[in-house]
Write a protein that holds these residues in place. Structure first.
Motif, mmCIF file in Angstrom:
data_model
loop_
_atom_site.group_PDB
_atom_site.id
_atom_site.type_symbol
_atom_site.label_atom_id
_atom_site.label_comp_id
_atom_site.label_asym_id
_atom_site.label_seq_id
_atom_site.Cartn_x
_atom_site.Cartn_y
_atom_site.Cartn_z
ATOM 1 N N THR A 46 0.859 -1.184 0.000
ATOM 2 C CA THR A 46 0.000 0.000 0.000
ATOM 3 C C THR A 46 0.892 1.229 0.000
ATOM 4 O O THR A 46 2.064 1.153 0.372
ATOM 5 C CB THR A 46 -0.918 0.048 1.242
ATOM 6 N N LYS A 47 0.343 2.346 -0.398
ATOM 7 C CA LYS A 47 1.118 3.593 -0.425
ATOM 8 C C LYS A 47 1.670 3.931 0.969
ATOM 9 O O LYS A 47 2.712 4.551 1.092
ATOM 10 C CB LYS A 47 0.282 4.749 -0.943
ATOM 11 N N LYS A 77 1.504 -5.720 -12.524
ATOM 12 C CA LYS A 77 0.395 -5.025 -13.190
ATOM 13 C C LYS A 77 -0.960 -5.640 -12.826
ATOM 14 O O LYS A 77 -1.950 -4.925 -12.709
ATOM 15 C CB LYS A 77 0.576 -5.023 -14.710
ATOM 16 N N TYR A 80 -1.406 -4.576 -9.045
ATOM 17 C CA TYR A 80 -1.495 -3.122 -8.850
ATOM 18 C C TYR A 80 -1.783 -2.424 -10.184
ATOM 19 O O TYR A 80 -0.919 -1.734 -10.729
ATOM 20 C CB TYR A 80 -0.184 -2.596 -8.250
ATOM 21 N N PRO A 81 -2.978 -2.590 -10.746
ATOM 22 C CA PRO A 81 -3.263 -2.039 -12.077
ATOM 23 C C PRO A 81 -3.196 -0.511 -12.141
ATOM 24 O O PRO A 81 -2.986 0.047 -13.215
ATOM 25 C CB PRO A 81 -4.674 -2.543 -12.381
ATOM 26 N N GLU A 82 -3.345 0.153 -11.005
ATOM 27 C CA GLU A 82 -3.340 1.621 -11.002
ATOM 28 C C GLU A 82 -1.933 2.210 -10.914
ATOM 29 O O GLU A 82 -1.760 3.412 -11.052
ATOM 30 C CB GLU A 82 -4.198 2.147 -9.836
ATOM 31 N N PHE A 83 -0.913 1.388 -10.700
ATOM 32 C CA PHE A 83 0.459 1.870 -10.528
ATOM 33 C C PHE A 83 1.204 1.914 -11.851
ATOM 34 O O PHE A 83 1.002 1.084 -12.721
ATOM 35 C CB PHE A 83 1.244 0.967 -9.578
ATOM 36 N N GLU A 84 2.099 2.889 -11.952
ATOM 37 C CA GLU A 84 2.999 3.021 -13.103
ATOM 38 C C GLU A 84 4.367 3.437 -12.598
ATOM 39 O O GLU A 84 4.480 4.024 -11.521
ATOM 40 C CB GLU A 84 2.493 4.091 -14.072
#
Length: 116
Positions: A46-47, A77, A80-84
């Motif tokens: 998590t962040k 991916k 965590y699909p929202e991470f880049e």
């Protein structure tokens, strides 16, 4: 996708180097094993878990991940699909940190191989 140059926290880097001195397994290989152990254990980044990646061992993505590059990036991916970019690198580093906890204290290659 993960950045082309990646690093870990200083603490994890020191643990990987200590493991190398005990078992002769290079930090990049033990990081791969630690990553997949962490994923298999169900750890989720998590962040709030994010730490400063301050290690001095900055390696190319291909060196860190080797032949597992494609599958590592796909697992990240999917999880965590929202991470880049940097966020994905932080997730990877957190998984390595989580996975190395169970491996870092082995004194011999035999002990290490028996634990995985």
């Amino acid at each position: 996708m993960l950045p082309n140059r990646m690093q870990l926290t200083k603490t994890v880097e020191d643990q990987l180097k200590r493991l190398k001195s005990n078992t002769n397994i290079t930090p990049n290989v033990s990081a791969r094993i630690a990553f997949f152990r962490s994923v298999e254990s169900g750890f989720t980044f998590t962040k709030a878990d994010e730490k400063k990646l301050d290690g001095s061992l900055v390696l190319d993505k291909i060196t860190w991940l080797g032949e597992t590059q494609l599958i590592t990036e796909q697992v990240l991916k999917l999880k965590y699909p929202e991470f880049e970019g940097k966020a994905l690198q932080s997730a990877w580093a957190a998984h390595v940190e989580d996975g190395i906890a169970a491996l870092r204290n082995h004194r011999t290659l035999n002990d290490f191989s028996n634990s995985i």
